[in-house]
Structure formats: C-alpha cells, structure tokens
Design a protein around this motif. Structure first.
Motif, PDB file in Angstrom:
ATOM      1  N   TYR A  10      11.593   7.935  22.583  1.00 22.15           N
ATOM      2  CA  TYR A  10      11.407   7.467  21.206  1.00 22.15           C
ATOM      3  C   TYR A  10       9.997   7.874  20.754  1.00 22.15           C
ATOM      4  O   TYR A  10       9.001   7.530  21.402  1.00 22.15           O
ATOM      5  CB  TYR A  10      11.564   5.944  21.116  1.00 22.15           C
ATOM      6  CG  TYR A  10      12.928   5.463  21.561  1.00 22.15           C
ATOM      7  CD1 TYR A  10      13.961   5.284  20.650  1.00 22.15           C
ATOM      8  CD2 TYR A  10      13.191   5.179  22.915  1.00 22.15           C
ATOM      9  CE1 TYR A  10      15.217   4.844  21.056  1.00 22.15           C
ATOM     10  CE2 TYR A  10      14.441   4.737  23.328  1.00 22.15           C
ATOM     11  CZ  TYR A  10      15.441   4.579  22.401  1.00 22.15           C
ATOM     12  OH  TYR A  10      16.688   4.140  22.806  1.00 22.15           O
ATOM     13  N   ASN A  11       9.939   8.607  19.667  1.00 23.53           N
ATOM     14  CA  ASN A  11       8.646   8.983  19.094  1.00 23.53           C
ATOM     15  C   ASN A  11       8.089   7.817  18.281  1.00 23.53           C
ATOM     16  O   ASN A  11       8.792   7.224  17.457  1.00 23.53           O
ATOM     17  CB  ASN A  11       8.789  10.215  18.199  1.00 23.53           C
ATOM     18  CG  ASN A  11       9.173  11.446  18.979  1.00 23.53           C
ATOM     19  OD1 ASN A  11       8.678  11.667  20.083  1.00 23.53           O
ATOM     20  ND2 ASN A  11      10.072  12.262  18.422  1.00 23.53           N
ATOM     21  N   VAL A  12       6.824   7.499  18.511  1.00 25.50           N
ATOM     22  CA  VAL A  12       6.159   6.394  17.806  1.00 25.50           C
ATOM     23  C   VAL A  12       4.963   6.979  17.070  1.00 25.50           C
ATOM     24  O   VAL A  12       4.033   7.507  17.693  1.00 25.50           O
ATOM     25  CB  VAL A  12       5.711   5.300  18.790  1.00 25.50           C
ATOM     26  CG1 VAL A  12       5.074   4.154  18.025  1.00 25.50           C
ATOM     27  CG2 VAL A  12       6.893   4.814  19.618  1.00 25.50           C
ATOM     28  N   GLN A  13       4.979   6.900  15.753  1.00 22.96           N
ATOM     29  CA  GLN A  13       3.959   7.578  14.953  1.00 22.96           C
ATOM     30  C   GLN A  13       2.861   6.650  14.444  1.00 22.96           C
ATOM     31  O   GLN A  13       1.679   6.987  14.496  1.00 22.96           O
ATOM     32  CB  GLN A  13       4.623   8.285  13.763  1.00 22.96           C
ATOM     33  CG  GLN A  13       3.653   9.073  12.895  1.00 22.96           C
ATOM     34  CD  GLN A  13       4.357   9.817  11.780  1.00 22.96           C
ATOM     35  OE1 GLN A  13       5.587   9.811  11.677  1.00 22.96           O
ATOM     36  NE2 GLN A  13       3.593  10.479  10.931  1.00 22.96           N
ATOM     37  N   TYR A  14       3.211   5.479  13.944  1.00 23.10           N
ATOM     38  CA  TYR A  14       2.242   4.653  13.241  1.00 23.10           C
ATOM     39  C   TYR A  14       1.719   3.472  14.053  1.00 23.10           C
ATOM     40  O   TYR A  14       0.569   3.084  13.916  1.00 23.10           O
ATOM     41  CB  TYR A  14       2.845   4.121  11.932  1.00 23.10           C
ATOM     42  CG  TYR A  14       3.237   5.213  10.980  1.00 23.10           C
ATOM     43  CD1 TYR A  14       2.284   5.910  10.249  1.00 23.10           C
ATOM     44  CD2 TYR A  14       4.578   5.581  10.823  1.00 23.10           C
ATOM     45  CE1 TYR A  14       2.643   6.919   9.374  1.00 23.10           C
ATOM     46  CE2 TYR A  14       4.944   6.591   9.949  1.00 23.10           C
ATOM     47  CZ  TYR A  14       3.976   7.260   9.228  1.00 23.10           C
ATOM     48  OH  TYR A  14       4.338   8.266   8.369  1.00 23.10           O
ATOM     49  N   THR A  15       2.550   2.863  14.874  1.00 27.80           N
ATOM     50  CA  THR A  15       2.134   1.687  15.618  1.00 27.80           C
ATOM     51  C   THR A  15       1.780   2.075  17.050  1.00 27.80           C
ATOM     52  O   THR A  15       1.890   3.234  17.453  1.00 27.80           O
ATOM     53  CB  THR A  15       3.235   0.617  15.599  1.00 27.80           C
ATOM     54  OG1 THR A  15       2.697  -0.617  16.083  1.00 27.80           O
ATOM     55  CG2 THR A  15       4.412   1.033  16.468  1.00 27.80           C
ATOM     56  N   ASP A  16       1.360   1.095  17.843  1.00 24.73           N
ATOM     57  CA  ASP A  16       0.994   1.333  19.234  1.00 24.73           C
ATOM     58  C   ASP A  16       2.252   1.237  20.102  1.00 24.73           C
ATOM     59  O   ASP A  16       2.883   0.177  20.151  1.00 24.73           O
ATOM     60  CB  ASP A  16      -0.037   0.292  19.672  1.00 24.73           C
ATOM     61  CG  ASP A  16      -0.543   0.529  21.085  1.00 24.73           C
ATOM     62  OD1 ASP A  16      -0.073   1.484  21.735  1.00 24.73           O
ATOM     63  OD2 ASP A  16      -1.401  -0.243  21.543  1.00 24.73           O
ATOM     64  N   PRO A  17       2.640   2.313  20.803  1.00 23.91           N
ATOM     65  CA  PRO A  17       3.847   2.237  21.635  1.00 23.91           C
ATOM     66  C   PRO A  17       3.739   1.200  22.750  1.00 23.91           C
ATOM     67  O   PRO A  17       4.753   0.654  23.187  1.00 23.91           O
ATOM     68  CB  PRO A  17       3.983   3.663  22.193  1.00 23.91           C
ATOM     69  CG  PRO A  17       2.645   4.291  22.024  1.00 23.91           C
ATOM     70  CD  PRO A  17       2.035   3.654  20.825  1.00 23.91           C
ATOM     71  N   GLN A  18       2.517   0.921  23.192  1.00 24.73           N
ATOM     72  CA  GLN A  18       2.330  -0.115  24.212  1.00 24.73           C
ATOM     73  C   GLN A  18       2.776  -1.481  23.684  1.00 24.73           C
ATOM     74  O   GLN A  18       3.292  -2.314  24.431  1.00 24.73           O
ATOM     75  CB  GLN A  18       0.864  -0.181  24.636  1.00 24.73           C
ATOM     76  CG  GLN A  18       0.356   1.045  25.391  1.00 24.73           C
ATOM     77  CD  GLN A  18       0.811   1.050  26.840  1.00 24.73           C
ATOM     78  OE1 GLN A  18       1.550   0.174  27.288  1.00 24.73           O
ATOM     79  NE2 GLN A  18       0.378   2.052  27.593  1.00 24.73           N
ATOM     80  N   GLU A  19       2.565  -1.707  22.376  1.00 19.49           N
ATOM     81  CA  GLU A  19       2.968  -2.976  21.766  1.00 19.49           C
ATOM     82  C   GLU A  19       4.485  -3.130  21.796  1.00 19.49           C
ATOM     83  O   GLU A  19       5.014  -4.203  22.116  1.00 19.49           O
ATOM     84  CB  GLU A  19       2.446  -3.043  20.323  1.00 19.49           C
ATOM     85  CG  GLU A  19       2.797  -4.328  19.595  1.00 19.49           C
ATOM     86  CD  GLU A  19       2.262  -4.343  18.176  1.00 19.49           C
ATOM     87  OE1 GLU A  19       2.717  -5.184  17.377  1.00 19.49           O
ATOM     88  OE2 GLU A  19       1.389  -3.511  17.858  1.00 19.49           O
TER      89      GLU A  19
END
Length: 273
Positions: free
Chosen positions: A26-35
């Motif tokens: 899953y690509n995560v652009q704006y938020t923190d993927p760790q979150e």
C-alpha cells in the motif's frame, strides 16, 4: 539496499505459504505509514498470521482478505491530502478623538492711545469630541495544521513596553536594540479536529527590522489562545490568556490628534473542499 531488503521480505512472505493469506503493498503519500501500522491491528477482529512492515512510503502487509480490507480502508481514510481552511477576519476599530482650541478675543471696545492698547480681553477655551468607527476585513487561507500570519496593526504605539515584556519572558535577548517599521501580527494555526469542527490557535507577535536591516520577529507563545468553532462559525477575539495589560497595548493603541483606538477581531474559519 532498502529496495533489496523489501524484495527479500516479500519473497519470504510468499514462501511462507498459506492460500488464505496474500501479500499486498500500500502506497502512503500524506500520512505516516507507521501510524497506520500501529492502529490497524487494533481495528481487526483477529491478527492471527498478520505481518506488517514499513518501507519508506510503503506499507507491506501479509494477511487474510479481512485484514487487508481493514488496512485498505485505513489508508483510504487517513492518507488524504490535507484540506485548506479559509479564515475571514473582521476588524472593528472604534475610538474617540478630541480637538482643543484656545483663543483670545476683546470684550467691549478697544482703544489705542499713544501706542498703548486700552480695553478688556477674555480667553476662550473649546473642546470637541468625535466618535469614530471603522470596519475592515482580511481573508487568508492556511493548510490544515499549518500557520498563516495576520496583520493587526501597521505600527505599534507601545513598542518599548512590549519589547521589555518580551525581555522579561526570555523572547528578547537584548533590550536596547533599535527597531524600525514594527507591526503587530497574529500567527494563526487552524487544525481540523473532527467533522466540521476546527480548532484555531492564535499567537501574538511583533515583526520589524533592526537597525542593521535584518528581520526580527517576537512570538509571545505563552500568551497563545486556542478556540474551537464549527465550520463557518464566527469567533470573537477579546484578549490573550487573561493578560489584560498586554492585550491593552497589543490591540489598543493611540493615534495622532489625541485619538484612542479600541480594536476587536472576529474570525470565521471555513473548511474548503
């Protein structure tokens, strides 16, 4: 090296074998993927066999269709571009001006005899008060969670007092420096905290140039005010953190011709689609 490690991780997951589980990225652009990786398992009915890894701006997940659906939905909900917030600012400045007149005029006949003036003169004193009111509006746009600056006054009548105030609280290191072209501002930080609900943080600041031409800004962060309003709801600003002495010099000043000015500010934040 990171891309190689991610590829090895994907290979290991696929080799683990379980037809009911699959690996997706899953690509995560704006938020923190760790979150997302920290919250997603809490939203699942079962985490058996779930494996999650963050690689740069990607979230690599091995899990069941139900687990993937939770992750997909969270990425869709949380990884949205930040919204802009329009803030309309209305200033109402009301005040009074006083004009005084002093004059001398004759009372009765005046006779000039042998170069001398004979007669009676009387003094005259007059005073006139005029009430004034002025309304102006500014509009600015700030990104959710970012800051924008609003000008309150073109000049600061009580600059020396405000600089000394900043020195007492550690915002100013040298109290004897010369300021030029100093204006009063509000740093405005809006943040969306719920559906159609906005929290606005306001920080009073002074900004101008020093004698050497460099730019100087003082932010009085301990006087920051936070207010919460619904989308489109006006908020009236009356002071800062119950410090009336500061507020009276930051928002209430004097102008030429013995004119006193009292300024109130109304903010109306609106979430832009």
């Amino acid at each position: 090296m990171k891309s190689i490690a991610a590829a090895l991780f994907l290979t290991a997951l696929c080799a683990a074998g379980n037809t009911n589980r699959s690996v997706k990225t899953y690509n995560v652009q704006y938020t923190d993927p760790q979150e997302i990786a920290a919250i997603a398992p809490v939203m699942m009915s079962s985490t058996n066999g779930l494996t999650m890894r963050v690689s740069e701006r990607k979230l690599i997940v091995r899990g069941t269709p139900e687990q993937h659906e939770v992750v997909r939905q969270m990425v869709q909900d949380l990884d949205a571009p930040p919204k802009n917030i329009q803030i309309n600012v209305a200033f109402n400045s009301s005040g009074q001006s006083r004009q005084s007149e002093v004059g001398i005029r004759p009372r009765g006949p005046v006779v000039i005899r042998n170069g001398e003036i004979h007669g009676t003169l009387e003094g005259r004193f007059g005073s006139r008060r005029t009430s004034t009111s002025e309304n102006t509006t500014q509009m600015l746009v700030a990104m959710d969670g970012r800051s924008a600056t609003l000008r309150v006054g073109e000049r600061v009548p009580y600059l020396s007092w405000l600089v000394e105030y900043g020195y007492r609280y550690g915002y100013v290191q040298e109290i004897g420096i010369e300021w030029r072209d100093v204006g009063s501002f509000l740093a405005i930080e809006p943040r969306i905290i719920g559906p159609e609900l906005i929290r606005v943080r306001l920080i009073p600041e002074l900004s101008g140039r020093l004698e050497d031409g460099s730019r100087q800004t003082i932010q009085f962060t301990h006087l920051a005010t936070e207010v919460t309003a619904a989308d489109g709801q006006p908020i009236r600003i009356g002071g800062f953190s119950k410090d009336e002495d500061f507020s009276s010099r930051f928002l209430i000043g004097t102008a030429p011709e013995s004119r006193s000015i009292n300024t109130t500010i109304t903010l109306t934040p609106t979430i832009l689609d």
